[in-house]
Design an enzyme around this catalytic site. Structure first.
Site, mmCIF file in Angstrom:
data_model
loop_
_atom_site.group_PDB
_atom_site.id
_atom_site.type_symbol
_atom_site.label_atom_id
_atom_site.label_comp_id
_atom_site.label_asym_id
_atom_site.label_seq_id
_atom_site.Cartn_x
_atom_site.Cartn_y
_atom_site.Cartn_z
ATOM 1 C CB CYS A 169 13.709 10.442 6.395
ATOM 2 S SG CYS A 169 14.832 9.401 5.476
ATOM 3 C CD GLU A 185 10.115 13.952 10.134
ATOM 4 O OE1 GLU A 185 9.030 13.423 10.393
ATOM 5 O OE2 GLU A 185 11.019 13.366 9.507
ATOM 6 C CE LYS A 208 -1.700 2.971 2.734
ATOM 7 N NZ LYS A 208 -1.747 4.090 1.779
ATOM 8 N N GLY A 258 7.910 5.591 6.941
ATOM 9 C CA GLY A 258 6.968 6.707 7.056
ATOM 10 C C GLY A 258 7.188 7.400 8.381
ATOM 11 C CB SER A 259 5.247 9.944 10.102
ATOM 12 O OG SER A 259 3.983 9.332 10.081
ATOM 13 C CB THR A 260 7.980 8.770 14.562
ATOM 14 O OG1 THR A 260 9.254 8.885 13.912
ATOM 15 C CG2 THR A 260 8.181 8.147 15.927
ATOM 16 N N GLY A 261 4.825 8.616 14.232
ATOM 17 C CA GLY A 261 3.518 8.449 14.878
ATOM 18 C C GLY A 261 2.760 7.265 14.291
ATOM 19 C CB VAL A 262 2.033 6.236 10.780
ATOM 20 C CG1 VAL A 262 1.504 4.989 10.083
ATOM 21 C CG2 VAL A 262 1.194 7.451 10.402
ATOM 22 C CD GLU A 277 14.802 1.654 9.086
ATOM 23 O OE1 GLU A 277 15.223 2.571 9.825
ATOM 24 O OE2 GLU A 277 14.997 0.452 9.330
HETATM 25 N N1 NAD Z 1 13.865 6.674 8.043
HETATM 26 C C1 NAD Z 1 13.697 6.528 6.742
HETATM 27 O O1 NAD Z 1 14.394 5.786 6.077
HETATM 28 C C2 NAD Z 1 12.618 7.316 6.057
HETATM 29 C C3 NAD Z 1 12.620 7.395 4.673
HETATM 30 C C4 NAD Z 1 11.609 8.119 4.036
HETATM 31 C C5 NAD Z 1 10.648 8.769 4.791
HETATM 32 N N2 NAD Z 1 10.693 8.687 6.139
HETATM 33 C C6 NAD Z 1 9.699 9.392 6.955
HETATM 34 O O2 NAD Z 1 8.435 9.311 6.326
HETATM 35 C C7 NAD Z 1 7.654 10.471 6.620
HETATM 36 C C8 NAD Z 1 7.148 11.060 5.328
HETATM 37 O O3 NAD Z 1 6.424 10.126 4.581
HETATM 38 P P1 NAD Z 1 4.830 10.057 4.617
HETATM 39 O O4 NAD Z 1 4.284 11.438 4.821
HETATM 40 O O5 NAD Z 1 4.403 9.304 3.415
HETATM 41 O O6 NAD Z 1 4.598 9.209 5.947
HETATM 42 P P2 NAD Z 1 3.224 8.686 6.586
HETATM 43 O O7 NAD Z 1 3.565 8.067 7.885
HETATM 44 O O8 NAD Z 1 2.192 9.744 6.573
HETATM 45 O O9 NAD Z 1 2.721 7.555 5.559
HETATM 46 C C9 NAD Z 1 3.446 6.377 5.317
HETATM 47 C C10 NAD Z 1 2.471 5.311 4.852
HETATM 48 O O10 NAD Z 1 1.614 4.961 5.955
HETATM 49 C C11 NAD Z 1 0.250 5.097 5.563
HETATM 50 N N3 NAD Z 1 -0.537 5.446 6.752
HETATM 51 C C12 NAD Z 1 -0.766 6.674 7.277
HETATM 52 N N4 NAD Z 1 -1.517 6.564 8.393
HETATM 53 C C13 NAD Z 1 -1.755 5.239 8.584
HETATM 54 C C14 NAD Z 1 -2.465 4.474 9.569
HETATM 55 N N5 NAD Z 1 -3.085 5.062 10.587
HETATM 56 N N6 NAD Z 1 -2.499 3.127 9.445
HETATM 57 C C15 NAD Z 1 -1.868 2.501 8.425
HETATM 58 N N7 NAD Z 1 -1.185 3.191 7.446
HETATM 59 C C16 NAD Z 1 -1.127 4.531 7.544
HETATM 60 C C17 NAD Z 1 0.260 6.153 4.487
HETATM 61 O O11 NAD Z 1 -0.893 6.090 3.679
HETATM 62 C C18 NAD Z 1 1.542 5.789 3.734
HETATM 63 O O12 NAD Z 1 1.312 4.733 2.833
HETATM 64 C C19 NAD Z 1 8.596 11.399 7.353
HETATM 65 O O13 NAD Z 1 8.334 11.306 8.733
HETATM 66 C C20 NAD Z 1 9.982 10.859 7.024
HETATM 67 O O14 NAD Z 1 10.960 11.170 7.988
HETATM 68 C C21 NAD Z 1 11.638 7.975 6.783
HETATM 69 N N1 LIG Z 2 18.354 7.565 1.752
HETATM 70 C C1 LIG Z 2 18.020 8.949 1.600
HETATM 71 C C2 LIG Z 2 16.903 9.376 2.499
HETATM 72 C C3 LIG Z 2 15.665 8.582 2.435
HETATM 73 C C4 LIG Z 2 14.618 9.225 3.272
HETATM 74 O O1 LIG Z 2 13.776 9.961 2.901
HETATM 75 C C5 LIG Z 2 19.205 9.816 1.949
HETATM 76 O O2 LIG Z 2 20.202 9.325 2.458
HETATM 77 O O3 LIG Z 2 19.129 11.017 1.725
#
Ligand code: NAD
Ligand code: A1AUG
Length: 554
Positions: free
Chosen positions: A327, A425, A212, A265-269, A293
């Site tokens: 991120c 963030e 998804k 994705g995000s930490t909260g999710v 991650e």
């Molecule tokens: N650490 C890493 O490697 C890395 C890499 C890329 C992005 N990120 C993080 O991702 C975030 C940005 O991406 P985003 O806005 O797409 O993140 P997001 O958490 O909003 O969404 C990620 C995925 O989760 C889904 N989702 C959202 N709420 C949900 C729920 N309640 N239940 C199940 N699925 C749910 C979304 O539809 C999406 O597919 C930033 O916090 C960024 O730091 C981290």
């Molecule tokens: N791997 C990428 C970051 C991915 C996260 O969004 C970087 O190192 O910049």
């Protein structure tokens, strides 16, 4: 079944194309952008090899031109998530039993297709759908995903090669079974490569997946799915659904065959998901693997000995490339008092030359942020900073969503190292700078370590080896990817395995053997050639082994 041990081709990083004026890649990219803009794509879900259309369509538009329609995707519901799970489980046995070299060949073919005929299309879709400039699309959608595919195939073969010792008389073997069930790949908007990697890295090892993506990445996800099909990923191995997150979660996390989540994705999710899995733990046939991650509050800290221009470029590129929506993007900066004015002067010069606008004009360095929700959130932080007399906006601060979601690259200077934009963030083109007394480097490192719950990336700039060593030790837990005299973004597969700890994730390092280990369940097989036939220990009168062998007529 092949009667040989195979070596896979040794991977090398995909060269980044330059897109110089009149270069063939630039001509092809511009042509593809134009063609895609002229179409309105109808984008179905993909379940068990079938294209699924619901008629409940959602319009897609470029973030930098939200009145333009790129196409529509078909929104699914809980029944489609269930169908995707069923299709995955139906495909599971045949896929898991396929010899590994056949699976490897599919993903190596995908890499070659992407390096060739799919490159312009996936890059162009990423540019239009996610508002990336040509260079950012090239390093993500083309190069990073090609690298994920080729390096993961290599790591898979290394993993399979690792075998235990065997004492005389026996043969010990280790086989890496796919997990018993299906894997849920839940992917973010910001990297097409991550969206492609999360389902494929698990699938490569014989797992089946339900994928998804974020709604705002569906436009390029469709191209990825076409690529997987052409490469020969069998029906049902990767099932792509477009549902909202909680709808997917409600079906997936209740299912007894749920065997793991590969999330970015995000930490909260992620924390919400982990809690839900915990609440349902007794329902599952096997303990699910949880790999996530997540967010970051990535830092740059400069020592008084730093090269001022290098720090400035670290900020200009590390904080603002792809509008700060990596991120890894630097979003809090600690500058020594002796260099702060010089460094910020260079940054302001850089920002004054940044061009912002549409992705089709390749001279634009900055494009739009991903959607209105993100735009509105960032605008609120900027308004709050403007109204706060304790901080100063020294560059940018403007925003405009009349045509696209444009936020000016912004530099805030604060006297409070715990000011809100030093801690939270924001995920946009906003960096906050704190100037510290140049002789208080060590205390400042403690502030860097303790300011944020995240620990994803960070960079130290210094020409003094003692200062570099001190920062490396003091910040040992503050970043999973730590950079010395470089920006904290741009990790390359096979070179800087990527991931952070603390609130930034499980640190399973995407694109490394450590990540692949999470998608297998090893089975140890011990075979004894001549079994013991007397239960007694030798000191209790058991016959010597030779006699036992003789008893058996050997
Ligand atoms: N650490 C890493 O490697 C890395 C890499 C890329 C992005 N990120 C993080 O991702 C975030 C940005 O991406 P985003 O806005 O797409 O993140 P997001 O958490 O909003 O969404 C990620 C995925 O989760 C889904 N989702 C959202 N709420 C949900 C729920 N309640 N239940 C199940 N699925 C749910 C979304 O539809 C999406 O597919 C930033 O916090 C960024 O730091 C981290
Ligand atoms: N791997 C990428 C970051 C991915 C996260 O969004 C970087 O190192 O910049």
């Amino acid at each position: 079944m092949a009667n040989a041990f195979f070596n896979v081709p040794l991977p090398i990083n995909e060269p980044v194309k330059g897109y110089a004026p009149d270069s063939p890649e630039r001509i092809e990219l511009l042509k593809t952008l134009k063609e895609l803009k002229q179409q309105e794509r109808d984008i179905p879900m993909h379940i068990g090899g079938q294209e699924v259309r619901t008629g409940n369509t959602v319009r897609m538009s470029p973030p930098h031109d939200h009145k333009h329609t790129l196409g529509h995707f078909h929104r699914g519901d809980a029944s489609h998530v269930q169908q995707a799970i069923d299709a995955a489980l139906d495909a599971r046995t045949e896929w898991a039993e396929l010899p590994w070299e056949q699976r490897a060949a599919i993903f190596l073919k995908a890499a070659d297709l992407l390096a060739g005929p799919y490159r312009a299309r996936l890059n162009a879709a990423t540019m239009l759908g996610q508002s990336k400039n040509a260079f950012q699309a090239e390093i993500d959608a083309a190069c990073e995903f090609i690298d994920f595919l080729r390096f993961n195939v290599h790591y898979m073969s290394e993993l399979y090669k690792q075998q235990p010792a065997s004492s005389p008389g026996m043969w010990n073997r280790l086989e890496h079974r796919p997990l018993e069930g299906f894997i849920f790949a839940l992917t973010p908007f910001n990297f097409t490569a991550i969206a492609g990697n999360l389902p494929t890295s698990a699938a490569m090892l014989g797992n089946v997946t339900v994928w998804k993506p974020a709604d705002t990445q569906i436009y390029s996800a469709q191209v990825l799915m076409e690529l997987f099909k052409e490469a020969g990923v069998p029906d049902g191995v990767i099932n792509l659904v477009y549902v909202d997150g909680p709808t997917a979660g409600n079906v997936i996390f209740q299912h007894p065959d749920f065997a793991g989540i590969h999330f970015t994705g995000s930490t909260g999710v992620f924390q919400h998901i982990w809690k839900t899995i915990g609440e349902n733990i007794s329902k599952y046939k096997t303990y699910p693997r949880i790999v996530g991650e997540t967010g970051g509050k990535d830092f740059i800290v400069a020592h008084k000995s730093a090269h001022a221009k290098a720090v400035a470029v670290g900020i200009s590129r590390g904080a603002f490339e792809y509008q700060g929506q990596k991120c890894s993007a630097a979003s809090r900066v600690y500058l020594p008092s002796n260099l702060a004015d010089e460094i910020l002067g260079y940054v302001k010069e850089d920002l004054a030359t940044f061009k912002m606008g549409d992705v089709e004009d390749l001279s634009n360095f900055i494009n739009a942020v991903i959607d209105e929700k993100s735009f509105d959130k960032l605008a609120k932080y900027l308004d709050a900073a403007k109204a706060d007399s304790s901080v100063e906006i020294i560059a940018g601060g403007g925003y405009d969503k009349s045509k696209g979601y444009f936020i000016e690259p912004t530099v805030i200077v604060t006297k409070d190292p715990k000011y809100v934009t030093m801690c939270e963030e924001l995920f946009g083109p906003v960096v906050t700078v704190y100037v510290y007394e140049a002789d208080r480097f060590e205390e400042t490192l403690e502030v860097v370590d303790q300011t944020s719950p995240y620990a994803l990336t960070g960079a130290v700039f210094s020409q003094d080896r003692y200062a570099i060593d001190l920062a490396t030790r003091k910040l040992v837990q503050a970043a999973g990817n730590f950079y010395i005299n470089d920006k904290p973004t741009g990790a390359v597969v096979g070179q800087q395995p990527f991931g952070g700890a603390r609130a930034s994730g499980t640190n399973d390092k995407a694109g490394s053997i450590l990540n692949l280990l999470r998608w297998v369940s090893p089975r140890t097989i011990k075979e004894t050639f001549v079994p013991v036939v007397d239960y007694r220990y030798p000191f209790l009168g058991a016959a010597p082994a030779e006699d036992l062998n003789r008893d058996k007529g050997i």
